[in-house]
Design an enzyme around this catalytic site. Structure first.
Site, PDB file in Angstrom:
ATOM      1  N   THR A  42      -7.582   1.664   1.687  1.00 63.22           N
ATOM      2  CA  THR A  42      -7.401   0.422   2.435  1.00 63.22           C
ATOM      3  C   THR A  42      -7.095  -0.736   1.498  1.00 63.22           C
ATOM      4  O   THR A  42      -6.235  -1.582   1.803  1.00 63.22           O
ATOM      5  CB  THR A  42      -8.650   0.117   3.281  1.00 63.22           C
ATOM      6  OG1 THR A  42      -8.884   1.214   4.169  1.00 63.22           O
ATOM      7  CG2 THR A  42      -8.480  -1.163   4.077  1.00 63.22           C
ATOM      8  N   GLU A  50       0.437  -7.475   1.330  1.00 64.99           N
ATOM      9  CA  GLU A  50       0.643  -8.773   0.691  1.00 64.99           C
ATOM     10  C   GLU A  50       1.980  -8.798  -0.055  1.00 64.99           C
ATOM     11  O   GLU A  50       2.727  -9.773   0.030  1.00 64.99           O
ATOM     12  CB  GLU A  50      -0.504  -9.082  -0.268  1.00 64.99           C
ATOM     13  CG  GLU A  50      -1.787  -9.450   0.420  1.00 64.99           C
ATOM     14  CD  GLU A  50      -2.737 -10.157  -0.515  1.00 64.99           C
ATOM     15  OE1 GLU A  50      -2.567 -11.385  -0.708  1.00 64.99           O
ATOM     16  OE2 GLU A  50      -3.622  -9.488  -1.066  1.00 64.99           O
ATOM     17  N   HIS A  76      -7.211  -0.224   9.875  1.00 63.58           N
ATOM     18  CA  HIS A  76      -6.689   0.923   9.123  1.00 63.58           C
ATOM     19  C   HIS A  76      -7.099   2.143   9.934  1.00 63.58           C
ATOM     20  O   HIS A  76      -8.217   2.632   9.814  1.00 63.58           O
ATOM     21  CB  HIS A  76      -7.257   0.972   7.709  1.00 63.58           C
ATOM     22  CG  HIS A  76      -6.541   1.953   6.828  1.00 63.58           C
ATOM     23  ND1 HIS A  76      -6.808   2.055   5.487  1.00 63.58           N
ATOM     24  CD2 HIS A  76      -5.569   2.861   7.078  1.00 63.58           C
ATOM     25  CE1 HIS A  76      -6.039   2.990   4.945  1.00 63.58           C
ATOM     26  NE2 HIS A  76      -5.280   3.497   5.904  1.00 63.58           N
TER      27      HIS A  76
END
Length: 142
Positions: A42, A50, A76
């Site tokens: 994750t 990002e 997730h």
């Protein structure tokens, strides 16, 4: 930022998950992680998201300007083993003078693995570095 980025603008970014991007390798000194499944971590997923958002807005940075992630709200929901490609679809959702919000959807070769929102703050690197330097030089309280 330079003009041209608009709410609703979309971008796509993809990367193959490598053997190094898995949960057991996230922190080599974290023995508790070593027995976990070798699937996309994750933490790496957030980093990849990002990266995708920065790629989308980088053409609009002025000289000496950049962005920093300041908020992440993501799920997730599915495992991704190494060797599969993760594709991030990012959409500019909101903007003001100093921040940009993105909606993101991440998919591997089989299914959606994540959805969420991400916020980036627009910064002047020289001003940001002064803040870092001040903090670095400050005495650590006892």
């Amino acid at each position: 930022m330079k003009p041209g980025l608009n709410i609703g603008d979309t971008a796509s970014f993809a990367r193959v998950v490598t053997e190094r991007d898995v949960v057991p390798d996230l922190f080599p000194d974290a023995d508790v992680l070593h027995g976990m499944p070798r699937v996309f971590a994750t933490a790496y997923m957030v980093g990849l998201m990002e990266w995708a958002c920065v790629e989308q807005i980088a053409p609009f940075f002025e000289q000496g300007e950049g962005s920093l992630g300041v908020h992440v709200d993501m799920s997730h929901v599915a495992p991704t083993p190494p060797g599969l490609t993760v594709t991030i679809e990012s959409t500019v959702d909101a903007m003001d003078d100093r921040t940009i919000w993105f909606n993101v959807v991440l998919r591997d070769d089989h299914e959606v693995i994540s959805t969420g929102r991400h916020q980036r703050a627009i910064v002047q690197w020289d001003r940001f570095q002064r803040r870092v330097d001040t903090k670095h030089l400050a005495e650590v309280p006892a």
